[in-house]
Design an enzyme around this catalytic site. Sequence first.
Site, PDB file in Angstrom:
ATOM      1  N   ARG A 115       0.824  -1.312  -0.017  1.00  0.00           N
ATOM      2  CA  ARG A 115       0.106  -0.041   0.204  1.00  0.00           C
ATOM      3  C   ARG A 115       0.883   1.322  -0.122  1.00  0.00           C
ATOM      4  NH1 ARG A 115      -2.910  -2.805   4.054  1.00  0.00           N
ATOM      5  NH2 ARG A 115      -4.852  -3.983   2.911  1.00  0.00           N
ATOM      6  N   LYS A 136       3.013  11.581 -11.173  1.00  0.00           N
ATOM      7  CA  LYS A 136       2.281  10.554 -12.003  1.00  0.00           C
ATOM      8  C   LYS A 136       2.867   9.224 -12.204  1.00  0.00           C
ATOM      9  CE  LYS A 136      -0.990  13.063 -15.268  1.00  0.00           C
ATOM     10  NZ  LYS A 136      -1.309  13.348 -16.511  1.00  0.00           N
ATOM     11  N   GLU A 178       9.202  17.944 -24.936  1.00  0.00           N
ATOM     12  CA  GLU A 178       8.704  18.123 -23.744  1.00  0.00           C
ATOM     13  C   GLU A 178       8.849  19.594 -23.249  1.00  0.00           C
ATOM     14  OE1 GLU A 178       6.023  16.370 -22.882  1.00  0.00           O
ATOM     15  OE2 GLU A 178       6.599  14.199 -22.528  1.00  0.00           O
ATOM     16  N   LYS A 219       6.386  22.962 -15.133  1.00  0.00           N
ATOM     17  CA  LYS A 219       5.965  21.902 -14.642  1.00  0.00           C
ATOM     18  C   LYS A 219       5.567  21.870 -13.114  1.00  0.00           C
ATOM     19  CE  LYS A 219       5.114  17.175 -14.590  1.00  0.00           C
ATOM     20  NZ  LYS A 219       4.778  15.924 -15.418  1.00  0.00           N
ATOM     21  N   GLU A 229      -5.227  16.728 -11.389  1.00  0.00           N
ATOM     22  CA  GLU A 229      -5.401  16.938 -12.857  1.00  0.00           C
ATOM     23  C   GLU A 229      -7.104  16.959 -12.728  1.00  0.00           C
ATOM     24  OE1 GLU A 229      -3.608  14.787 -16.042  1.00  0.00           O
ATOM     25  OE2 GLU A 229      -5.191  14.977 -17.199  1.00  0.00           O
ATOM     26  N   ARG A 233      -4.171  20.813 -14.877  1.00  0.00           N
ATOM     27  CA  ARG A 233      -3.068  20.076 -15.198  1.00  0.00           C
ATOM     28  C   ARG A 233      -2.948  19.393 -16.465  1.00  0.00           C
ATOM     29  NH1 ARG A 233       0.411  15.806 -11.426  1.00  0.00           N
ATOM     30  NH2 ARG A 233       1.665  15.002 -13.044  1.00  0.00           N
ATOM     31  N   ASN A 237      -0.923  17.892 -21.004  1.00  0.00           N
ATOM     32  CA  ASN A 237      -0.961  16.843 -21.862  1.00  0.00           C
ATOM     33  C   ASN A 237      -1.021  17.495 -23.417  1.00  0.00           C
ATOM     34  OD1 ASN A 237      -2.799  13.963 -22.350  1.00  0.00           O
ATOM     35  ND2 ASN A 237      -1.418  14.335 -20.468  1.00  0.00           N
ATOM     36  N   HIS A 240      -0.598  15.309 -26.509  1.00  0.00           N
ATOM     37  CA  HIS A 240      -0.413  13.857 -26.088  1.00  0.00           C
ATOM     38  C   HIS A 240      -1.506  12.997 -26.547  1.00  0.00           C
ATOM     39  CE1 HIS A 240       2.799  15.224 -23.514  1.00  0.00           C
ATOM     40  NE2 HIS A 240       2.964  14.272 -22.927  1.00  0.00           N
ATOM     41  N   HIS A 244       0.128   9.890 -27.894  1.00  0.00           N
ATOM     42  CA  HIS A 244       0.098   8.821 -27.403  1.00  0.00           C
ATOM     43  C   HIS A 244      -0.283   7.720 -28.377  1.00  0.00           C
ATOM     44  CE1 HIS A 244      -0.113   9.814 -22.671  1.00  0.00           C
ATOM     45  NE2 HIS A 244       1.257   9.828 -23.149  1.00  0.00           N
ATOM     46  N   HIS A 255       8.867   8.460 -26.980  1.00  0.00           N
ATOM     47  CA  HIS A 255       7.686   9.365 -26.195  1.00  0.00           C
ATOM     48  C   HIS A 255       7.722  10.762 -26.802  1.00  0.00           C
ATOM     49  CE1 HIS A 255       4.441  10.678 -23.521  1.00  0.00           C
ATOM     50  NE2 HIS A 255       5.134  11.564 -23.115  1.00  0.00           N
TER      51      HIS A 255
HETATM   52  N1  LIG Z   1       4.840  10.679 -15.196  1.00  0.00           N
HETATM   53  C1  LIG Z   1       4.830  11.801 -15.950  1.00  0.00           C
HETATM   54  O1  LIG Z   1       4.492  12.992 -15.734  1.00  0.00           O
HETATM   55  C2  LIG Z   1       5.664  11.576 -17.379  1.00  0.00           C
HETATM   56  C3  LIG Z   1       5.938  12.655 -18.147  1.00  0.00           C
HETATM   57  C4  LIG Z   1       6.572  12.543 -19.299  1.00  0.00           C
HETATM   58  C5  LIG Z   1       6.802  11.077 -20.033  1.00  0.00           C
HETATM   59  N2  LIG Z   1       6.684  10.096 -19.045  1.00  0.00           N
HETATM   60  C6  LIG Z   1       6.794   8.796 -19.461  1.00  0.00           C
HETATM   61  O2  LIG Z   1       8.137   8.787 -19.530  1.00  0.00           O
HETATM   62  C7  LIG Z   1       8.567   7.687 -20.664  1.00  0.00           C
HETATM   63  C8  LIG Z   1       9.665   8.016 -21.551  1.00  0.00           C
HETATM   64  O3  LIG Z   1      10.757   8.539 -20.695  1.00  0.00           O
HETATM   65  P1  LIG Z   1      12.260   8.494 -21.274  1.00  0.00           P
HETATM   66  O4  LIG Z   1      12.142   9.290 -22.667  1.00  0.00           O
HETATM   67  O5  LIG Z   1      13.386   9.006 -20.388  1.00  0.00           O
HETATM   68  O6  LIG Z   1      12.385   6.879 -21.834  1.00  0.00           O
HETATM   69  P2  LIG Z   1      13.324   5.738 -21.072  1.00  0.00           P
HETATM   70  O7  LIG Z   1      13.360   5.698 -19.694  1.00  0.00           O
HETATM   71  O8  LIG Z   1      12.865   5.011 -22.103  1.00  0.00           O
HETATM   72  O9  LIG Z   1      14.786   6.326 -21.572  1.00  0.00           O
HETATM   73  C9  LIG Z   1      15.101   6.448 -23.118  1.00  0.00           C
HETATM   74  C10 LIG Z   1      16.323   5.639 -23.179  1.00  0.00           C
HETATM   75  O10 LIG Z   1      17.433   6.391 -22.870  1.00  0.00           O
HETATM   76  C11 LIG Z   1      18.496   5.227 -22.144  1.00  0.00           C
HETATM   77  N3  LIG Z   1      19.109   5.958 -21.035  1.00  0.00           N
HETATM   78  C12 LIG Z   1      18.581   6.487 -19.877  1.00  0.00           C
HETATM   79  N4  LIG Z   1      19.467   7.383 -19.179  1.00  0.00           N
HETATM   80  C13 LIG Z   1      20.509   7.532 -20.165  1.00  0.00           C
HETATM   81  C14 LIG Z   1      21.808   7.982 -20.110  1.00  0.00           C
HETATM   82  N5  LIG Z   1      22.110   8.685 -18.925  1.00  0.00           N
HETATM   83  N6  LIG Z   1      22.880   7.826 -21.091  1.00  0.00           N
HETATM   84  C15 LIG Z   1      22.309   7.080 -22.064  1.00  0.00           C
HETATM   85  N7  LIG Z   1      21.304   6.335 -22.233  1.00  0.00           N
HETATM   86  C16 LIG Z   1      20.316   6.752 -21.293  1.00  0.00           C
HETATM   87  C17 LIG Z   1      17.312   4.266 -21.611  1.00  0.00           C
HETATM   88  O11 LIG Z   1      17.904   3.056 -21.308  1.00  0.00           O
HETATM   89  C18 LIG Z   1      16.347   4.138 -22.581  1.00  0.00           C
HETATM   90  O12 LIG Z   1      16.797   3.255 -23.851  1.00  0.00           O
HETATM   91  C19 LIG Z   1       7.381   7.356 -21.351  1.00  0.00           C
HETATM   92  O13 LIG Z   1       6.822   6.171 -21.024  1.00  0.00           O
HETATM   93  C20 LIG Z   1       6.207   8.570 -20.908  1.00  0.00           C
HETATM   94  O14 LIG Z   1       4.936   7.867 -20.973  1.00  0.00           O
HETATM   95  C21 LIG Z   1       5.937  10.451 -18.056  1.00  0.00           C
HETATM   96  O1  LIG Z   2       2.380  15.427 -15.689  1.00  0.00           O
HETATM   97  C1  LIG Z   2       1.309  15.431 -16.601  1.00  0.00           C
HETATM   98  O2  LIG Z   2       0.372  15.918 -15.929  1.00  0.00           O
HETATM   99  C2  LIG Z   2       1.648  15.226 -18.017  1.00  0.00           C
HETATM  100  O3  LIG Z   2       0.523  15.190 -18.860  1.00  0.00           O
HETATM  101  C3  LIG Z   2       3.032  15.136 -18.421  1.00  0.00           C
HETATM  102  C4  LIG Z   2       3.142  14.385 -19.733  1.00  0.00           C
HETATM  103  O4  LIG Z   2       3.998  14.738 -20.478  1.00  0.00           O
HETATM  104  C5  LIG Z   2       3.349  12.705 -19.572  1.00  0.00           C
HETATM  105  O5  LIG Z   2       3.884  12.126 -20.700  1.00  0.00           O
HETATM  106  C6  LIG Z   2       2.111  12.130 -18.917  1.00  0.00           C
HETATM  107  O6  LIG Z   2       2.693  10.871 -18.494  1.00  0.00           O
HETATM  108  C7  LIG Z   2       0.902  12.146 -19.453  1.00  0.00           C
HETATM  109  O7  LIG Z   2      -0.136  11.868 -18.721  1.00  0.00           O
HETATM  110  P1  LIG Z   2      -1.286  10.802 -19.080  1.00  0.00           P
HETATM  111  O8  LIG Z   2      -2.348  11.127 -17.967  1.00  0.00           O
HETATM  112  O9  LIG Z   2      -1.826  11.301 -20.302  1.00  0.00           O
HETATM  113  O10 LIG Z   2      -0.936   9.546 -19.102  1.00  0.00           O
HETATM  114 ZN   LIG Z   3       4.837  13.285 -22.109  1.00  0.00          ZN
END
Ligand SMILES: NC(=O)c1ccc[n+]([C@@H]2O[C@H](COP(=O)([O-])OP(=O)(O)OC[C@H]3O[C@@H](n4cnc5c(N)ncnc54)[C@H](O)[C@@H]3O)[C@@H](O)[C@H]2O)c1
Ligand SMILES: O=C(O)C(=O)C[C@@H](O)[C@H](O)[C@H](O)COP(=O)(O)O
Ligand SMILES: [Zn+2]
Length: 359
Positions: A115, A136, A178, A219, A229, A233, A237, A240, A244, A255
Site C-alpha cells: 500500500r 504521475k 517536452e 511543470k 488533474e 493540469r 497533456n 499527447h 500517445h 515518447h
Molecule cells: N510521469 C510523467 O509525468 C511522465 C512525463 C513524461 C513522460 N513520461 C513517460 O516517460 C517515458 C519516456 O521517458 P524517457 O524518454 O526518459 O524514456 P526511457 O526511460 O525509455 O529512456 C530512454 C532511453 O535512454 C536510455 N538512457 C537513460 N538514461 C541514459 C543516460 N544517462 N545515458 C544514455 N542512455 C540513457 C534508456 O536506457 C532508454 O533506452 C514514457 O513512458 C512516458 O510515457 C511520464
Molecule cells: O504530468 C502531466 O500531467 C503530464 O501530462 C505530463 C506528460 O508529459 C506525460 O507524458 C504524462 O505521463 C501523460 O499523462 P497521461 O495522464 O496522459 O498518461
Molecule cells: Zn509526455
Amino acid sequence: MKQLQVKTHQGEYPIYIGDGCLNELTPFIQKATQVVVITDETVYELHYQTLAHVLSKEALVYVIKPGEASKSFEVYHAIQTFLIQNQVDRKALILAFGGGVVGDLAGFVAATYMRGIDFIQVPTTLLAHDSAVGGKVAINHELGKNLIGAFYPPKAVIYELPLLATLSDKEWRSGLAEMVKHGFISDEVLLKTLMSFHTLDPLQEEIFAALLMQSLMVKKNVVEMDEFEKGSRAFLNFGHTFGHAIELDEKSLSHGEAVAIGIIFALYLSKKTFKIDLAIDDYISYLKQLNFPLFLKADRATQYMNYMLHDKKNEQHQIRFVLLKEVGNPVLVTFSEEELKPMLQQFLNEMTKEVRVCH
Ligand SMILES: NC(=O)c1ccc[n+]([C@@H]2O[C@H](COP(=O)([O-])OP(=O)(O)OC[C@H]3O[C@@H](n4cnc5c(N)ncnc54)[C@H](O)[C@@H]3O)[C@@H](O)[C@H]2O)c1
Ligand SMILES: O=C(O)C(=O)C[C@@H](O)[C@H](O)[C@H](O)COP(=O)(O)O
Ligand SMILES: [Zn+2]
C-alpha cells in the site's frame, strides 16, 4: 547545484538539480531499512557505479530491459515478486534510477507495494525533467498508455545533470519536445529561445541549464496548482492525445518524438477551431532541422482514433484535446468521434507534403 520545492497534498518534496547532487540521497538512505534500486540495463552499465558510490548501504538492484515495453503488467508483477521474495519491508526506499520508463514503473511499484513505500526519482534523461516531477506513475495497457497508475509523489527528485552526457541524439530530441511543450502552454520566451536553436548542440552548453530550470518551473507550477488533474493540469497533456496514439502505433518513436508530432496535430486543430495562425510551418521546419522523425500513416486513421478513444482525458466517449488560443493560452476542447475522424483524415492527407506519410 540548485534546489526547488514542490508542494503536494502530503507536504513538500525537494528537486535537487546540478552537478554533485547525488550526495543529497544520503539522509534518505540512512533513514531507510533497505534500499532497492530499479534501473534499466543501459543506465546500469553506464552509471550504476556512480550511484553505488553514494549508497552507504548495500542495495538490492532490479534491472529491467530498456524501453517502453517494460512499462507492462508483467514487469510490474515480476518486481513485486522480487520485493516480496527479498522481504522488503514498509520502511524500505525505492530509487528509480533511469528515464521516464523506470520512473513511471518504479513509482507505480512503490505506490502499490504494501500500500505504498517511499521512493525517490533519480532521473537520467532529459525527458525525465518532466516525468520525475508531479507524481504521475503508471504502467501501460495494450489498449492505451499509462492507463493503470496513480498519483504518488516521490520523497525527492535528485537530478544529477552530468549523467545526461551519455544520452543519444534521439533521447535529447525526445526531452526537448517536452520542453517545447512547456513553452507552448505557458512560456513564449522559452518556446522562442528553444526554437532559435537549429541543432541539438546548444543542449550541451551552459545556457541549457537555465532553459531546463524554466521548463522545470512550468511543470512545478502546473502540478502545484492542480496535483490530481481536476482541471488545468490537463494542459501538460498538450500534444499527447494524438502523441500517445502514434507512440502506441509506431514503436520506433520515442515518447517525446511522438509528442512532437502530436503537437503538430494540436496546432492544426487549434487553427481550425479558433481561426488563428500558430505558425505550424515554422514549427515543422524547426522539427525537421533537428532531424525529428516525422512520419504518419495515412491509412491508420481508424487505429489512431481507437487509441484516442481510450485517452484518460475523455468524458462520456467524447475526445478532449488541449488546444491553444495563442501561445501560453491553452484550453480544453471536446470533439465527438464523428467530428474528429474527418479532421484527422484531412490532416493526414494534407501532411503528405510536410512529413513522411507512409501508405
Ligand atoms: N510521469 C510523467 O509525468 C511522465 C512525463 C513524461 C513522460 N513520461 C513517460 O516517460 C517515458 C519516456 O521517458 P524517457 O524518454 O526518459 O524514456 P526511457 O526511460 O525509455 O529512456 C530512454 C532511453 O535512454 C536510455 N538512457 C537513460 N538514461 C541514459 C543516460 N544517462 N545515458 C544514455 N542512455 C540513457 C534508456 O536506457 C532508454 O533506452 C514514457 O513512458 C512516458 O510515457 C511520464
Ligand atoms: O504530468 C502531466 O500531467 C503530464 O501530462 C505530463 C506528460 O508529459 C506525460 O507524458 C504524462 O505521463 C501523460 O499523462 P497521461 O495522464 O496522459 O498518461
Ligand atoms: Zn509526455
